[in-house]
Design a protein around this motif. Structure first.
Motif, mmCIF file in Angstrom:
data_model
loop_
_atom_site.group_PDB
_atom_site.id
_atom_site.type_symbol
_atom_site.label_atom_id
_atom_site.label_comp_id
_atom_site.label_asym_id
_atom_site.label_seq_id
_atom_site.Cartn_x
_atom_site.Cartn_y
_atom_site.Cartn_z
ATOM 1 N N ILE A 1 58.942 40.738 40.498
ATOM 2 C CA ILE A 1 57.844 40.774 38.953
ATOM 3 C C ILE A 1 58.233 42.013 37.599
ATOM 4 C CG2 ILE A 1 55.266 41.346 38.628
ATOM 5 C CD1 ILE A 1 55.349 41.092 41.737
ATOM 6 N N LEU A 2 58.179 41.958 36.824
ATOM 7 C CA LEU A 2 58.834 42.127 35.084
ATOM 8 C C LEU A 2 57.488 42.737 34.812
ATOM 9 C CD1 LEU A 2 61.481 40.215 33.887
ATOM 10 C CD2 LEU A 2 61.864 41.535 35.381
ATOM 11 N N SER A 3 56.416 42.358 34.861
ATOM 12 C CA SER A 3 55.043 42.295 34.291
ATOM 13 C C SER A 3 53.925 42.055 34.876
ATOM 14 C CB SER A 3 55.018 42.051 32.841
ATOM 15 O OG SER A 3 54.194 42.052 32.269
ATOM 16 N N ARG A 4 52.791 43.169 34.811
ATOM 17 C CA ARG A 4 52.174 43.615 35.253
ATOM 18 C C ARG A 4 50.596 43.051 34.375
ATOM 19 N NH1 ARG A 4 52.213 42.858 41.206
ATOM 20 N NH2 ARG A 4 49.893 41.937 41.738
ATOM 21 N N THR A 5 50.111 42.526 33.809
ATOM 22 C CA THR A 5 49.181 43.192 33.211
ATOM 23 C C THR A 5 47.518 43.551 34.624
ATOM 24 O OG1 THR A 5 47.924 40.885 32.863
ATOM 25 C CG2 THR A 5 49.444 41.342 31.456
ATOM 26 N N GLY A 6 46.722 44.356 33.691
ATOM 27 C CA GLY A 6 45.556 44.588 34.877
ATOM 28 C C GLY A 6 44.551 43.401 34.660
ATOM 29 N N ALA A 7 43.868 43.812 35.732
ATOM 30 C CA ALA A 7 42.915 42.348 35.661
ATOM 31 C C ALA A 7 42.084 42.064 34.403
ATOM 32 C CB ALA A 7 41.480 43.155 36.777
ATOM 33 N N ALA A 8 41.013 41.543 34.531
ATOM 34 C CA ALA A 8 40.650 40.745 33.505
ATOM 35 C C ALA A 8 39.717 41.929 32.823
ATOM 36 C CB ALA A 8 39.810 39.832 33.797
ATOM 37 N N LEU A 9 39.586 42.109 31.216
ATOM 38 C CA LEU A 9 38.711 42.809 30.372
ATOM 39 C C LEU A 9 38.354 41.368 28.970
ATOM 40 C CD1 LEU A 9 40.910 45.677 30.790
ATOM 41 C CD2 LEU A 9 39.175 45.676 31.786
ATOM 42 N N PRO A 10 37.192 42.600 28.869
ATOM 43 C CA PRO A 10 37.480 41.484 27.222
ATOM 44 C C PRO A 10 38.368 41.860 26.427
ATOM 45 C CG PRO A 10 34.755 43.058 28.457
ATOM 46 C CD PRO A 10 36.258 43.593 29.400
ATOM 47 N N ASP A 11 38.350 42.392 26.156
ATOM 48 C CA ASP A 11 39.939 43.104 24.990
ATOM 49 C C ASP A 11 40.951 43.967 26.418
ATOM 50 O OD1 ASP A 11 40.184 45.119 22.520
ATOM 51 O OD2 ASP A 11 41.302 44.047 22.941
ATOM 52 N N PRO A 12 41.519 42.797 26.242
ATOM 53 C CA PRO A 12 42.730 42.696 27.681
ATOM 54 C C PRO A 12 43.348 44.365 27.163
ATOM 55 C CG PRO A 12 42.677 40.939 28.368
ATOM 56 C CD PRO A 12 41.694 41.146 26.655
ATOM 57 N N SER A 13 44.516 45.301 27.341
ATOM 58 C CA SER A 13 45.547 45.598 26.837
ATOM 59 C C SER A 13 46.603 45.389 26.905
ATOM 60 C CB SER A 13 45.405 47.271 27.794
ATOM 61 O OG SER A 13 45.814 46.414 29.462
ATOM 62 N N THR A 14 47.620 45.725 25.850
ATOM 63 C CA THR A 14 48.559 44.822 25.368
ATOM 64 C C THR A 14 49.593 45.088 27.174
ATOM 65 O OG1 THR A 14 49.843 45.950 24.858
ATOM 66 C CG2 THR A 14 49.228 45.658 23.171
#
Lengths: 287, 287
Positions: free
Chosen positions: A268-281
């Motif tokens: 796993i190379l990248s893992r964005t956080g859980a869904a947010l209204p304006d998700p971080s990069t």
């Protein structure tokens, strides 16, 4: 509801045992009897086998087990038809050429009303069948086309940004668990699904299992990976599996609702956080 | 040189016996050992099986024979690699979505220099592999895109005009025998190939065989069609086969150099004359 399965590995591996375990859910242990499909990448192209019958009864699954196709990247789907006829056109995973490589997509969930809401947004891509899932795939390809029409393949961060925004677009329409690959990376979006334990639709919609074989330098026989038949270069093998439900008794990690993973070479190379209204990069983790 | 095979039929039919006869030429009776592929249409979609090994040794061919896929339209190819590596990407037939249906293409011959001469003309289509044949398919799709991007499927005459001009474009580059289908019609272009009898490159490059079963009203048992396993509705069956060389002892008709045929429902619907500097418009024959 359907079920999803994917494998990413460092060295080419076969998936015969896992696919058998998975296929038993196709009409035997679970009610997903309306077809199945599996896509095995080979370079930029893909071998894809699909059938409109139950996976558990399928001679195609037996054929795949016998073939032991060696691949670093596999996506599979077992279908319970909720929208669209039981036909080859509606059988996942779907595949399309874009930028000189095959892109493959499989979705689990119901995206109610997505066709009407996004009909003008498919660009040059047209669904062959009539499922919400294939419509969603065409939406994704239309958003990716500008990146892939360029002379050079786009950076991972650019691809991830499109996948992340696409996932956010889907979620309001219903459960939006999906697997997507452009032949180089496996992208995974976890959301929610009908839980067998309680019957409610809630997270997690996908699980991952990461396994590594010890190298020969460690002086041990490589530990077998349950559910995987590994190939000749297994000493350096590293594998990540993704599935709708844990397929073995091992410790599978749930994917949080709204998380988007980028996977290559079994890691796993990248893992964005859980869904947010304006998700971080996207944040790149260990490479 | 490679070998081509296609079948168009009025009612869904299987192709197991012909495919076996054909596959024997893949590494056994002829030197086409570098892969094979077959595409079976099902509605607007297609089942495609390809392998990079010799057809005569292939478990995939045995699998196809056992499956007895029922289809009205089948295209197949056995490869002897002359350009491009022996890889899945370079294994025909090729397939792409356009206008919400799968388009399938297989070519026999060498189109020397076509990539350099026509590189800017591929439109939005990119080859996945590195063969002259796939480049040619992308050229054809780029020329067809304007027709298929319209809301309604184009008239046969418009499709034929594009295919005929595309065939004329290919011929100066070398042997350009091809099979092409948009899921509705099978288009066939005959040109020239290395003749086994004399070793020279000359016409014909393809042969056709048309067969009809008597109806049940005629009070006879339907006559079996050699090389074809017919299905339940065989009483009204009508079949046209296309192949690089006659596969049976029956009377196969050569396709003239430069001829373009349009076939559907087991019948040749249109047959343009042999190649001319300014070919006449297509003539529709018995429908």
């Amino acid at each position: 509801m359907c079920e999803l399965l994917a494998m990413s590995s460092l060295e080419p591996a076969t998936l015969s045992i896992s696919l058998e375990a998975f296929s038993e859910r196709g009409g035997l242990r679970a009610p997903h009897k309306d077809g199945w499909g599996a896509a095995f990448y080979s370079g930029r192209d893909v071998r894809r086998l699909r059938d409109t019958g139950a996976a558990s009864q399928s001679s195609g699954i037996r054929f795949l087990s016998e073939q032991k196709y060696r691949s670093r990247l596999v996506l599979a789907h077992v279908r319970q038809a909720t929208k669209g006829a039981v036909s080859l056109e509606n059988t996942q995973p779907f595949a399309r050429e874009l930028g000189g490589r095959m892109h493959v997509f499989a979705h689990n969930g119901d995206l109610i009303g997505i066709e009407d809401a996004t009909a003008p947004d498919l660009g040059r891509f047209r669904p062959i069948g009539d499922t919400d899932s294939e419509h969603a795939f065409c939406l994704l390809l239309a958003r990716l086309a500008a990146l892939w029409d360029a002379p050079e393949p786009p950076a991972l961060e650019l691809r991830l940004e499109v996948v992340r925004r696409f996932a956010a677009l889907l979620r309001p329409f219903g459960p939006a668990n999906f697997l997507y690959s452009d032949s180089e990376y496996l992208f995974v979006h976890g959301h929610e699904r009908t839980q067998e334990s309680c019957g409610r639709i809630e997270p997690p919609g996908l699980f991952t299992l990461c396994r590594t074989c010890p190298t020969k330098k460690e002086g041990r026989t490589p530990k077998p990976i349950e559910g995987l038949t590994l190939g000749l270069t297994e000493a350096h093998q590293r594998v990540t599996l993704v599935a709708s439900v844990p397929l073995t008794a091992e410790r599978w990690e749930p994917v949080a609702a709204g998380e988007v993973l980028a996977i290559a070479g079994g890691r796993i190379l990248s893992r964005t956080g859980a869904a947010l209204p304006d998700p971080s990069t996207p944040q790149l983790v260990e490479s």
